[in-house]
Enzyme design. Structure first.
Site, PDB file in Angstrom:
ATOM      1  CD  GLU A 159     -21.811   3.956  28.288  1.00 47.76           C
ATOM      2  OE1 GLU A 159     -22.663   4.310  29.137  1.00 47.76           O
ATOM      3  OE2 GLU A 159     -22.006   3.406  27.224  1.00 47.76           O
ATOM      4  CD  GLU A 266     -21.051   0.264  22.395  1.00 48.02           C
ATOM      5  OE1 GLU A 266     -22.004   0.749  22.802  1.00 48.02           O
ATOM      6  OE2 GLU A 266     -20.073   0.084  23.597  1.00 48.02           O
TER       7      GLU A 266
HETATM    8  O1  G3I Z   1     -31.772 -10.962  29.356  1.00 49.01           O
HETATM    9  C1  G3I Z   1     -32.809 -10.385  29.912  1.00 49.01           C
HETATM   10  C2  G3I Z   1     -34.045 -11.168  29.812  1.00 49.01           C
HETATM   11  O2  G3I Z   1     -34.061 -12.145  30.636  1.00 49.01           O
HETATM   12  C3  G3I Z   1     -35.356 -10.442  30.249  1.00 49.01           C
HETATM   13  O3  G3I Z   1     -36.641 -11.089  29.973  1.00 49.01           O
HETATM   14  C4  G3I Z   1     -35.635  -9.150  29.443  1.00 49.01           C
HETATM   15  C5  G3I Z   1     -36.619  -8.206  29.716  1.00 49.01           C
HETATM   16  O4  G3I Z   1     -36.467  -6.802  29.255  1.00 49.01           O
HETATM   17  O5  G3I Z   1     -34.183  -8.344  29.664  1.00 49.01           O
HETATM   18  C6  G3I Z   1     -32.974  -9.115  29.226  1.00 49.01           C
HETATM   19  O6  G3I Z   1     -32.009  -8.277  29.169  1.00 49.01           O
HETATM   20  C7  G3I Z   1     -31.944  -7.044  28.599  1.00 49.01           C
HETATM   21  C8  G3I Z   1     -30.521  -7.359  27.741  1.00 49.01           C
HETATM   22  O7  G3I Z   1     -30.260  -6.145  27.329  1.00 49.01           O
HETATM   23  C9  G3I Z   1     -30.293  -8.510  27.081  1.00 49.01           C
HETATM   24  O8  G3I Z   1     -31.377  -8.503  25.885  1.00 49.01           O
HETATM   25  C10 G3I Z   1     -31.877  -5.822  29.389  1.00 49.01           C
HETATM   26  O9  G3I Z   1     -33.144  -5.668  30.043  1.00 49.01           O
HETATM   27  C11 G3I Z   1     -31.398  -4.775  28.516  1.00 49.01           C
HETATM   28  O10 G3I Z   1     -31.234  -3.379  29.382  1.00 49.01           O
HETATM   29  C12 G3I Z   1     -30.115  -4.961  28.106  1.00 49.01           C
HETATM   30  O11 G3I Z   1     -29.806  -4.011  27.087  1.00 49.01           O
HETATM   31  C13 G3I Z   1     -28.574  -3.886  26.597  1.00 49.01           C
HETATM   32  C14 G3I Z   1     -27.706  -2.422  27.133  1.00 49.01           C
HETATM   33  O12 G3I Z   1     -26.713  -2.161  26.699  1.00 49.01           O
HETATM   34  C15 G3I Z   1     -27.991  -2.522  28.741  1.00 49.01           C
HETATM   35  O13 G3I Z   1     -27.713  -1.064  29.104  1.00 49.01           O
HETATM   36  C16 G3I Z   1     -28.418  -3.910  25.110  1.00 49.01           C
HETATM   37  O14 G3I Z   1     -28.761  -5.231  24.848  1.00 49.01           O
HETATM   38  C17 G3I Z   1     -27.102  -3.727  24.644  1.00 49.01           C
HETATM   39  O15 G3I Z   1     -26.850  -3.358  23.346  1.00 49.01           O
HETATM   40  C18 G3I Z   1     -26.308  -2.354  25.333  1.00 49.01           C
HETATM   41  O16 G3I Z   1     -25.495  -2.012  24.927  1.00 49.01           O
HETATM   42  C19 G3I Z   1     -24.618  -0.781  25.280  1.00 49.01           C
HETATM   43  C20 G3I Z   1     -22.948  -0.968  25.433  1.00 49.01           C
HETATM   44  O17 G3I Z   1     -22.860  -2.202  26.385  1.00 49.01           O
HETATM   45  C21 G3I Z   1     -22.363   0.275  25.931  1.00 49.01           C
HETATM   46  N1  G3I Z   1     -22.957   1.253  25.068  1.00 49.01           N
HETATM   47  C22 G3I Z   1     -24.169   1.646  24.884  1.00 49.01           C
HETATM   48  C23 G3I Z   1     -24.807   0.388  24.435  1.00 49.01           C
HETATM   49  C24 G3I Z   1     -26.233   0.854  24.191  1.00 49.01           C
HETATM   50  O18 G3I Z   1     -27.021   0.936  25.479  1.00 49.01           O
END
Ligand code: G3I
Length: 367
Positions: A159, A266
């Protein structure tokens, strides 16, 4: 109608009816990865927890490639300067190995989910260009080096191209501190660290012709300089309300013309309209968006998406879904925390949806 003309979806209904009559439980559901065996790999993004949950059974039957959804990202795998969190990514790598699955690496450099320390010097000031490049180099050698020979393709850069038509690159700390030369360097380092791995640039909204043109310009410039870049990743986070198949086709056509390998990295198809920013839950978010009308729109679109992928099967090597089943999707948290989405081919009970059969049907037509 001759038997061979019956669609897979109809077959399933007939077989289920016969089974119900006979009270049998034979598994008549084809494996997605077998259905696409001669076309492309079928992947899913996973966490160290869900590979061992019930969803893992769906994974083992239908998928032959894995991507770590979060645990290989810089902020998670390298949370402190001299500490790497290997156990999560190692468990995914060994699951892939034990089940004969391929593994995609996601992602070596992304401006999101980066650890704060990366951009800070010991006195808290902004880090110099030399130091940041040195840190990127160390990170890439450590991570790509550890999984050398196990990861067949890495998303080296995620990105970096701007959504704004008038701006080339997204403003990120990497770009601000290092300028665009960091891009060339990270690809070269990734290649040194794992010479066998295919190296990808990965992005979203590539169906937008202006953004796509910038991506093609960037990868062309890199290749002209002899930078090792082998593929373009199309994320494919689409929704049933705005995806246009003609735009997808134009996108695949343009990317295929570069001669680079294409990975759909994805894939999901939300039943909610797309929104760019996170927001709070509103009363209308509590309705069930997976209505009959939306479900049938999704079924039909999934069929058309795969028909289009199959048209470009010469260029597309892998199609990876972002998560495994509707039991858990990152879209349940985004853009509205707690709002249920239904974006995948398997429902929350882990059963194939009609969209699954539409996809299988396309493979039959393109045999
Ligand atoms: O692990 C913590 C946990 O300890 C905490 O309690 C919780 C509270 O919100 O957050 C958890 O972390 C989250 C993590 O996912 C694991 O679930 C983060 O807040 C959350 O921001 C994170 O989101 C991920 C996101 O990327 C981050 O930008 C999504 O799971 C993941 O599917 C998403 O994937 C991205 C690709 O890497 C790149 N392309 C876009 C795609 C979708 O955004």
């Amino acid at each position: 109608m001759p038997l061979c003309k019956i669609s897979p979806a109809l077959w399933f209904v007939l077989v289920s009816l016969i089974q119900n009559v006979n009270g049998q439980t034979t598994d008549s559901i084809p494996s997605l990865r077998e259905v696409f065996r001669n076309k492309f790999l079928i992947g899913a993004s996973v966490s160290p927890i869900n590979i061992h949950s019930e969803e893992g059974t769906v994974l083992k039957k239908h998928f032959n490639s894995l991507t770590a959804e979060n645990v290989m990202k810089m902020g998670v795998i390298h949370p402190e300067p001299n500490r790497y969190a290997w156990s999560g990514p190692d468990s995914i790598a060994s699951f892939a190995r034990n089940h004969g699955m391929k593994l995609r690496g996601h992602t070596l450099v992304w401006h999101k989910q980066t650890p704060n320390w990366l951009f800070r010097a010991s006195d808290g000031s902004k880090v110099s260009k030399e130091t940041l490049l040195q840190r990127l180099r160390e990170h890439i050698f450590a991570v790509a080096g550890r999984y050398r020979g196990q990861i067949y393709a890495w998303d080296v850069l995620n990105e970096a191209i701007s959504d704004d038509p008038g701006t080339f690159y997204t403003r990120t700390p990497f770009m601000e501190i290092c300028g665009e030369e960091f891009i060339e360097k990270i690809f070269r380092w990734a290649h040194e660290a794992d010479p066998e791995a295919l190296l990808f640039y990965n992005d979203y909204r590539e169906t937008d012709p202006v953004k796509r043109k910038k991506i093609i310009e960037m990868v062309t410039r890199l290749r002209d300089k002899g930078v090792p870049i082998h593929g373009i990743g199309l994320q494919g986070h689409w929704n049933i309300h705005s995806l246009r198949i003609d735009e997808l086709e134009a996108c695949l056509k343009d990317f295929a013309a570069t001669g680079l390998i294409l990975h759909i990295t994805e894939l999901d198809l939300s039943v909610w309209p797309g929104e760019p920013d996170r927001r709070e839950m509103r009363p209308e978010d509590s309705i069930n968006a997976y209505t009959m009308a939306n479900a049938s729109k999704q079924d039909a679109l999934y069929g058309k998406i795969f028909a289009t992928f199959l048209k470009y099967a010469q260029a597309i090597q892998a199609v990876t879904f972002w998560n495994i089943t509707d039991r858990h999707s990152w879209l349940d948290e985004w853009p509205v925390r707690g709002r249920k989405d239904h974006p995948l081919l398997f429902d929350a009970d882990l059963q194939p949806k009609f969209a699954f059969w539409k996809v299988v049907e396309q493979a039959e037509y393109h045999k």
